[in-house]
Write an enzyme that holds these catalytic residues in place. Structure first.
Site, PDB file in Angstrom:
ATOM      1  N   TYR A  51       0.800  -1.327   0.157  1.00  8.47           N
ATOM      2  CA  TYR A  51       0.043  -0.146  -0.064  1.00  8.47           C
ATOM      3  C   TYR A  51       0.995   1.158  -0.017  1.00  8.47           C
ATOM      4  O   TYR A  51       0.367   2.333  -0.200  1.00  8.47           O
ATOM      5  CB  TYR A  51      -1.029   0.129   1.135  1.00  8.47           C
ATOM      6  CG  TYR A  51      -1.827  -1.240   1.150  1.00  8.47           C
ATOM      7  CD1 TYR A  51      -2.197  -1.913   0.234  1.00  8.47           C
ATOM      8  CD2 TYR A  51      -2.245  -1.263   2.638  1.00  8.47           C
ATOM      9  CE1 TYR A  51      -2.988  -2.902   0.455  1.00  8.47           C
ATOM     10  CE2 TYR A  51      -3.538  -2.303   2.828  1.00  8.47           C
ATOM     11  CZ  TYR A  51      -3.801  -3.009   1.877  1.00  8.47           C
ATOM     12  OH  TYR A  51      -4.673  -4.168   1.905  1.00  8.47           O
ATOM     13  N   LYS A  76       1.333  -6.304   6.277  1.00  7.40           N
ATOM     14  CA  LYS A  76       1.263  -7.677   5.496  1.00  7.40           C
ATOM     15  C   LYS A  76       2.714  -7.734   4.514  1.00  7.40           C
ATOM     16  O   LYS A  76       3.144  -6.626   4.231  1.00  7.40           O
ATOM     17  CB  LYS A  76       0.034  -7.534   4.271  1.00  7.40           C
ATOM     18  CG  LYS A  76      -1.324  -7.432   5.021  1.00  7.40           C
ATOM     19  CD  LYS A  76      -2.344  -7.689   3.963  1.00  7.40           C
ATOM     20  CE  LYS A  76      -3.410  -6.960   4.492  1.00  7.40           C
ATOM     21  NZ  LYS A  76      -3.654  -5.779   4.527  1.00  7.40           N
ATOM     22  N   HIS A 112       0.636 -11.609   2.104  1.00  8.87           N
ATOM     23  CA  HIS A 112      -0.498 -10.974   1.430  1.00  8.87           C
ATOM     24  C   HIS A 112      -1.092 -11.790   0.282  1.00  8.87           C
ATOM     25  O   HIS A 112      -2.533 -11.976   0.167  1.00  8.87           O
ATOM     26  CB  HIS A 112      -0.053  -9.798   0.661  1.00  8.87           C
ATOM     27  CG  HIS A 112      -0.841  -8.622   0.590  1.00  8.87           C
ATOM     28  ND1 HIS A 112      -0.622  -7.357   0.487  1.00  8.87           N
ATOM     29  CD2 HIS A 112      -2.019  -8.603   0.213  1.00  8.87           C
ATOM     30  CE1 HIS A 112      -1.755  -6.637   0.376  1.00  8.87           C
ATOM     31  NE2 HIS A 112      -2.702  -7.430   0.079  1.00  8.87           N
TER      32      HIS A 112
END
Length: 280
Positions: A51, A76, A112
């Site tokens: 992210y 993650k 992930h």
């Protein structure tokens, strides 16, 4: 004390059933957005290396003044297909995430994606167990794992994942996977719990249930997750929606409501299929 109910993970750690996700929030925005969520009452924050907003998220956590023990932070490992993962590379990436977050530990560390085209997720899981033993992750788990992959992890490593974070919403309720989780003591965590705003919240069934309770369709869906026993991590960058999504504890869906929502399950997946997702 937070009004959010908690669920006990398989190692005894308690995790809030309602958290705040920061997918698609830029690092520049994350500090303000996460700060708003914390002010609204959220204490569980879900981010990820991919992210690229761990730094901004960490700044918000630090600025909040909330004691660390009252927060539940998840990040993650983005196990890129560009690399065959080893114990050393996993530890390196974990250390980098901790540094960006500005934390000494995370509450939950997840793989992930399973990357079934290679077997190195088993190496990753074994290294996760080492990280958990060190106390730098209070619990470890997976994301987007399917039944065969979960069974293999449990058969070939010492780890029963504490959590499997998967796409889950009324149009894609994942009953079979949730049943497997329940048999093995794995908590089901829902990403895209509101269906990414792509039509679900306009469904007339949800509108009727929402009107019955004087709530919004989004609040009804989040209440459904909680009563189902899921953990949900809605994401929004809009302060009013952040607060609205947290206001789901003053009503209860009855059996008629739950049956109506169950009828919305049509197998519609919005995100990538883990069995086919190529993220090299």
């Amino acid at each position: 004390m937070s009004q959010v109910p908690t669920i006990t993970l398989n190692n005894g750690l308690r995790m809030p059933q309602l958290g705040f996700g920061v997918w698609q929030v830029s690092d520049d925005e994350a500090t303000a957005v996460v700060g708003t969520a914390l002010e609204a009452g959220y204490r569980s924050i879900d981010t990820a290396a991919i992210y690229e907003n761990e730094t901004g998220t960490g700044k918000a956590l630090a600025a909040s003044g909330i004691p660390r023990e009252e927060l539940f932070v998840t990040t993650k490992l983005w196990n890129s297909a560009a690399e065959t993962w080893t114990r050393e590379s996993v530890l390196r990436e974990f250390d980098a995430s901790l540094a960006r977050l500005g934390l000494d530990y995370v509450d939950l560390y997840l793989i992930h994606w399973p990357r079934a085209m290679r077997d190195d997720y088993l190496t990753i899981v074994r290294t996760f167990a080492e990280i958990a033993d060190s106390g730098r992750a209070k619990a470890v788990g997976v994301s987007n794992f399917q039944p065969a992959e979960l069974e293999r992890v449990m058969a070939e490593t010492p780890v029963v994942p504490a959590v499997n974070q998967v796409e889950l919403h009324p149009n894609f309720a994942q009953a079979e996977l949730r049943a497997l989780h329940a048999r093995h003591g794995i908590v089901t965590e829902a990403w895209s719990p509101l269906g990414q705003g792509r039509g679900l919240l306009e469904d007339p069934t949800l509108a009727r249930v929402a009107a019955k309770h004087g709530k919004s369709p989004a609040q009804v869906v989040l209440r459904w997750h909680i009563q189902l026993g899921n953990v949900a991590i809605p994401k929004s960058a809009t302060p009013s929606r952040i607060r609205e999504n947290f206001d789901v504890f003053g009503f209860v869906l009855d059996d008629e409501d739950l049956a109506a929502i169950a009828g919305l399950d049509n197998g519609t997946r919005l995100g990538p299929d883990p069995a086919e997702f190529d993220y090299s």
